[in-house]
Design a protein around this motif. Structure first.
Motif, short mmCIF file in Angstrom:
data_model
loop_
_atom_site.label_atom_id
_atom_site.label_comp_id
_atom_site.label_asym_id
_atom_site.label_seq_id
_atom_site.Cartn_x
_atom_site.Cartn_y
_atom_site.Cartn_z
N UNK A 37 1.13 18.59 5.77
CA UNK A 37 0.95 17.27 6.73
C UNK A 37 2.32 16.66 6.13
N UNK A 38 2.70 15.59 7.17
CA UNK A 38 3.69 14.43 6.36
C UNK A 38 3.32 13.21 6.69
N UNK A 39 3.40 12.22 5.75
CA UNK A 39 3.08 10.94 5.81
C UNK A 39 4.27 10.20 6.38
N UNK A 40 4.21 9.76 7.60
CA UNK A 40 5.46 9.21 8.34
C UNK A 40 5.68 7.88 7.78
N UNK A 41 4.65 7.25 7.52
CA UNK A 41 4.56 5.83 6.75
C UNK A 41 4.18 5.80 5.51
N UNK A 42 5.04 5.88 4.65
CA UNK A 42 4.60 6.42 3.36
C UNK A 42 4.03 4.91 2.42
N UNK A 43 4.49 3.84 3.14
CA UNK A 43 4.03 2.58 2.58
C UNK A 43 4.11 1.46 3.61
N UNK A 44 3.05 0.42 3.39
CA UNK A 44 2.85 -0.65 4.13
C UNK A 44 2.83 -1.70 3.25
N UNK A 45 3.75 -2.98 3.60
CA UNK A 45 3.67 -4.28 2.86
C UNK A 45 3.44 -5.38 3.67
N UNK A 76 0.76 -1.25 0.07
CA UNK A 76 0.18 0.10 0.09
C UNK A 76 0.86 1.24 -0.07
N UNK A 77 0.79 2.33 -0.93
CA UNK A 77 1.60 3.23 -1.10
C UNK A 77 0.48 4.56 -0.85
N UNK A 78 0.80 5.28 0.20
CA UNK A 78 0.02 6.42 0.50
C UNK A 78 0.06 7.68 0.10
N UNK A 79 -0.69 8.54 -0.23
CA UNK A 79 -0.30 9.98 -0.55
C UNK A 79 -1.48 10.98 -0.02
N UNK A 80 -1.30 12.11 0.05
CA UNK A 80 -2.47 13.03 0.47
C UNK A 80 -2.47 14.37 -0.36
N UNK A 81 -3.53 15.11 -0.32
CA UNK A 81 -3.59 16.43 -0.93
C UNK A 81 -3.27 17.56 0.08
N UNK A 82 -2.64 17.35 1.11
CA UNK A 82 -2.33 18.29 2.23
C UNK A 82 -1.10 19.12 1.76
N UNK A 83 -0.47 18.71 0.86
CA UNK A 83 0.93 19.51 0.20
C UNK A 83 1.81 19.75 1.45
N UNK A 103 -0.79 -6.60 12.56
CA UNK A 103 -1.02 -5.39 12.55
C UNK A 103 -0.02 -4.19 12.29
N UNK A 104 -0.38 -3.46 11.38
CA UNK A 104 0.88 -2.53 11.13
C UNK A 104 -0.10 -0.93 11.06
N UNK A 105 0.86 -0.04 11.43
CA UNK A 105 0.29 1.13 11.49
C UNK A 105 0.80 2.24 10.43
N UNK A 106 -0.33 2.84 9.96
CA UNK A 106 -0.09 4.01 9.02
C UNK A 106 -0.06 5.30 9.93
N UNK A 107 0.79 6.33 9.46
CA UNK A 107 0.70 7.36 10.45
C UNK A 107 0.89 8.61 9.47
N UNK A 108 0.16 9.80 9.81
CA UNK A 108 0.36 10.89 9.01
C UNK A 108 0.28 12.10 10.16
N UNK A 109 1.18 13.14 10.05
CA UNK A 109 1.21 14.03 10.98
C UNK A 109 0.72 15.55 10.52
#
Length: 72
Positions: A13-21, A3-10, A30-36
């Protein structure tokens, strides 16, 4: 499956975990996705942004059967 994450926040925000495999060995772990969020010093108040992801796999069947959600 990756899973590759992206955002429209410019820069707001920062996607701290950009991918989960997920593999055959860890698919049920369990795996954690984080955005700050970040302050932009504006007085506009809280803003909503979308976080999306693309799922990719070497399994062609999986690639055609998964619907990818959007999170706000």
């Amino acid at each position: 499956v990756t899973l590759t994450f992206s955002s429209n926040c410019g820069t707001r925000c920062t996607i701290l975990v950009p991918t989960l495999t997920f593999t055959p060995e860890n698919w049920n772990t369990f795996q954690t996705f984080r955005v700050e969020g970040a302050s932009d010093s504006a007085t506009a108040g809280n803003q909503d942004y979308n976080v999306t992801f693309v799922a990719s796999s070497t399994d062609a069947t999986y690639n055609t059967t998964v619907t990818e959600p959007v999170f706000t």
